[in-house]
Structure formats: C-alpha cells, structure tokens
Design a protein around this motif. Structure first.
Motif, PDB file in Angstrom:
ATOM      1  N   LYS A  69       0.878  -1.092   0.070  1.00  0.00           N
ATOM      2  CA  LYS A  69      -0.237   0.083   0.112  1.00  0.00           C
ATOM      3  C   LYS A  69       0.843   1.235   0.162  1.00  0.00           C
ATOM      4  CE  LYS A  69      -4.422  -0.761   1.903  1.00  0.00           C
ATOM      5  NZ  LYS A  69      -5.230  -0.289   3.050  1.00  0.00           N
ATOM      6  N   GLU A  70       1.782   1.144   0.744  1.00  0.00           N
ATOM      7  CA  GLU A  70       2.660   2.501   0.880  1.00  0.00           C
ATOM      8  C   GLU A  70       3.451   2.575  -0.475  1.00  0.00           C
ATOM      9  OE1 GLU A  70       4.854   5.546   2.163  1.00  0.00           O
ATOM     10  OE2 GLU A  70       3.250   4.691   2.984  1.00  0.00           O
ATOM     11  N   GLN A  71       4.061   1.466  -1.415  1.00  0.00           N
ATOM     12  CA  GLN A  71       4.643   1.677  -2.501  1.00  0.00           C
ATOM     13  C   GLN A  71       3.613   2.134  -3.545  1.00  0.00           C
ATOM     14  OE1 GLN A  71       5.787  -2.479  -3.261  1.00  0.00           O
ATOM     15  NE2 GLN A  71       7.989  -2.049  -2.317  1.00  0.00           N
ATOM     16  N   GLN A  72       2.316   1.715  -3.410  1.00  0.00           N
ATOM     17  CA  GLN A  72       1.210   2.222  -4.335  1.00  0.00           C
ATOM     18  C   GLN A  72       1.187   3.938  -4.071  1.00  0.00           C
ATOM     19  OE1 GLN A  72      -2.014  -0.166  -3.715  1.00  0.00           O
ATOM     20  NE2 GLN A  72      -1.236  -1.922  -5.036  1.00  0.00           N
ATOM     21  N   ARG A  73       1.110   4.245  -2.861  1.00  0.00           N
ATOM     22  CA  ARG A  73       0.869   5.598  -2.473  1.00  0.00           C
ATOM     23  C   ARG A  73       2.024   6.646  -2.864  1.00  0.00           C
ATOM     24  NH1 ARG A  73       2.618   9.294   0.773  1.00  0.00           N
ATOM     25  NH2 ARG A  73       4.116   8.212   1.624  1.00  0.00           N
ATOM     26  N   VAL A  74       3.344   6.158  -2.870  1.00  0.00           N
ATOM     27  CA  VAL A  74       4.290   6.709  -3.235  1.00  0.00           C
ATOM     28  C   VAL A  74       4.313   6.870  -4.845  1.00  0.00           C
ATOM     29  CG1 VAL A  74       6.811   6.751  -3.566  1.00  0.00           C
ATOM     30  CG2 VAL A  74       5.830   6.510  -1.215  1.00  0.00           C
ATOM     31  N   ALA A  75       3.921   5.793  -5.485  1.00  0.00           N
ATOM     32  CA  ALA A  75       3.876   5.803  -6.985  1.00  0.00           C
ATOM     33  C   ALA A  75       2.907   6.632  -7.492  1.00  0.00           C
ATOM     34  CB  ALA A  75       3.648   4.377  -7.296  1.00  0.00           C
ATOM     35  N   ALA A  76       1.824   6.830  -6.664  1.00  0.00           N
ATOM     36  CA  ALA A  76       0.664   7.709  -7.149  1.00  0.00           C
ATOM     37  C   ALA A  76       1.088   9.121  -6.798  1.00  0.00           C
ATOM     38  CB  ALA A  76      -0.425   7.572  -6.508  1.00  0.00           C
ATOM     39  N   MET A  77       1.983   9.598  -5.735  1.00  0.00           N
ATOM     40  CA  MET A  77       2.239  10.725  -5.548  1.00  0.00           C
ATOM     41  C   MET A  77       3.306  11.246  -6.570  1.00  0.00           C
ATOM     42  SD  MET A  77       4.659  11.930  -2.136  1.00  0.00           S
ATOM     43  CE  MET A  77       6.095  10.891  -2.877  1.00  0.00           C
ATOM     44  N   LEU A  78       4.340  10.336  -6.896  1.00  0.00           N
ATOM     45  CA  LEU A  78       5.247  10.787  -7.930  1.00  0.00           C
ATOM     46  C   LEU A  78       4.693  10.888  -9.321  1.00  0.00           C
ATOM     47  CD1 LEU A  78       8.298   8.639  -6.943  1.00  0.00           C
ATOM     48  CD2 LEU A  78       7.658  11.098  -6.494  1.00  0.00           C
ATOM     49  N   ALA A  79       3.604  10.280  -9.569  1.00  0.00           N
ATOM     50  CA  ALA A  79       2.800  10.322 -10.927  1.00  0.00           C
ATOM     51  C   ALA A  79       2.108  11.719 -10.628  1.00  0.00           C
ATOM     52  CB  ALA A  79       2.087   9.174 -11.097  1.00  0.00           C
ATOM     53  N   ASP A  96      12.502  10.279 -15.205  1.00  0.00           N
ATOM     54  CA  ASP A  96      12.739   9.899 -13.917  1.00  0.00           C
ATOM     55  C   ASP A  96      13.523  10.778 -13.432  1.00  0.00           C
ATOM     56  OD1 ASP A  96      14.876   9.411 -15.791  1.00  0.00           O
ATOM     57  OD2 ASP A  96      15.813   7.606 -14.769  1.00  0.00           O
ATOM     58  N   VAL A  97      13.969  12.106 -13.806  1.00  0.00           N
ATOM     59  CA  VAL A  97      14.609  13.138 -13.353  1.00  0.00           C
ATOM     60  C   VAL A  97      13.806  14.653 -13.184  1.00  0.00           C
ATOM     61  CG1 VAL A  97      16.602  14.852 -13.858  1.00  0.00           C
ATOM     62  CG2 VAL A  97      16.562  12.255 -14.135  1.00  0.00           C
ATOM     63  N   VAL A  98      13.722  15.154 -12.034  1.00  0.00           N
ATOM     64  CA  VAL A  98      13.028  16.334 -11.859  1.00  0.00           C
ATOM     65  C   VAL A  98      14.043  17.417 -11.520  1.00  0.00           C
ATOM     66  CG1 VAL A  98      11.449  17.330 -10.190  1.00  0.00           C
ATOM     67  CG2 VAL A  98      11.400  15.063 -10.662  1.00  0.00           C
ATOM     68  N   ILE A  99      13.982  18.438 -12.051  1.00  0.00           N
ATOM     69  CA  ILE A  99      14.742  19.899 -11.663  1.00  0.00           C
ATOM     70  C   ILE A  99      14.006  20.477 -10.599  1.00  0.00           C
ATOM     71  CG2 ILE A  99      15.749  21.944 -12.627  1.00  0.00           C
ATOM     72  CD1 ILE A  99      15.956  20.324 -15.398  1.00  0.00           C
ATOM     73  N   VAL A 100      14.953  20.807  -9.421  1.00  0.00           N
ATOM     74  CA  VAL A 100      14.172  21.393  -8.360  1.00  0.00           C
ATOM     75  C   VAL A 100      15.141  22.617  -8.045  1.00  0.00           C
ATOM     76  CG1 VAL A 100      13.768  21.325  -6.061  1.00  0.00           C
ATOM     77  CG2 VAL A 100      13.439  19.135  -7.492  1.00  0.00           C
ATOM     78  N   GLU A 101      14.410  23.637  -8.058  1.00  0.00           N
ATOM     79  CA  GLU A 101      14.830  24.993  -7.225  1.00  0.00           C
ATOM     80  C   GLU A 101      14.916  24.928  -5.770  1.00  0.00           C
ATOM     81  OE1 GLU A 101      14.318  28.991  -9.238  1.00  0.00           O
ATOM     82  OE2 GLU A 101      12.700  28.838  -7.679  1.00  0.00           O
TER      83      GLU A 101
END
Length: 107
Positions: free
Chosen positions: A37-47, A71-76
């Motif tokens: 369930k935690e893996q599904q929650r994290v995957a949904a959050m990232l998507a 798979d990469v995010v540019i963050v300020e």
C-alpha cells in the motif's frame, strides 16, 4: 493400535498445516500488505507531481519543481534562482500541490 497412531499423526499434520496457513496470513497482513500500500501511495504521489509543486527530499531539503522528465526532476532550492539541481524522482519524500490562488497572484 496402529490405526490409532496413524490417526493421531494425521491429526498432527492437519493441525500443523492450519498453523502454517495462519502464520502466512499473519505475515501477509502485518508485513506485505502495508508495504505494498505504501509503495502504491508513493507511486501515485510521484505520478501526480506537476511543475510548481513544493517538495521535500528524502534528505530534508525543501524546493519547488521546475521541470519533470521520465525519472529526473529539476528542483529549485531556496530563494536563489541559480540553485537548480536535477535529482531522481525517488529522492522525493513529500509533495505539496501548488496553490492556484498563489500562482495567479504571483503573475
């Protein structure tokens, strides 16, 4: 006498099978199911991430998403516009959606 011993042995095997099934069920409901369930929650959050969302990295840094690729995010990070760092999506621990009223008042 032999039939009594055989019956007792088969009853012990049946009882042992019930214990094994019970242990597997307990293992599933206490360990595997919450992890899945935690893996599904994290995957949904990232998507569900979008440009402009505020994030917290796994190391505790706060930032704002500027660009997203596969798979990469540019963050300020911080108020310095020159501090833009590419990082993997897996390094993001929390995402807070950007407030629509804040975006319109900023422009």
């Amino acid at each position: 006498m032999y039939s009594l011993a055989a019956a007792a042995a088969s009853g012990g095997v049946g009882l042992m099978a019930i214990y094994m099934v019970a242990l597997v069920a307990i293992f599933y409901f206490l360990l595997l199911r919450p992890q899945r369930k935690e893996q599904q929650r994290v995957a949904a959050m990232l998507a569900d991430m979008a440009v402009g969302d505020s994030i917290v990295t796994t190391s505790g840094f706060y930032g704002v998403i500027l660009d997203i690729t596969d798979d990469v995010v540019i963050v300020e990070f911080g108020n310095n516009k020159n501090c833009r760092i590419p990082m993997k999506k897996e390094a993001i621990a929390e995402v807070e959606k950007a407030d629509a009223s804040y975006e319109t008042s900023e422009k």
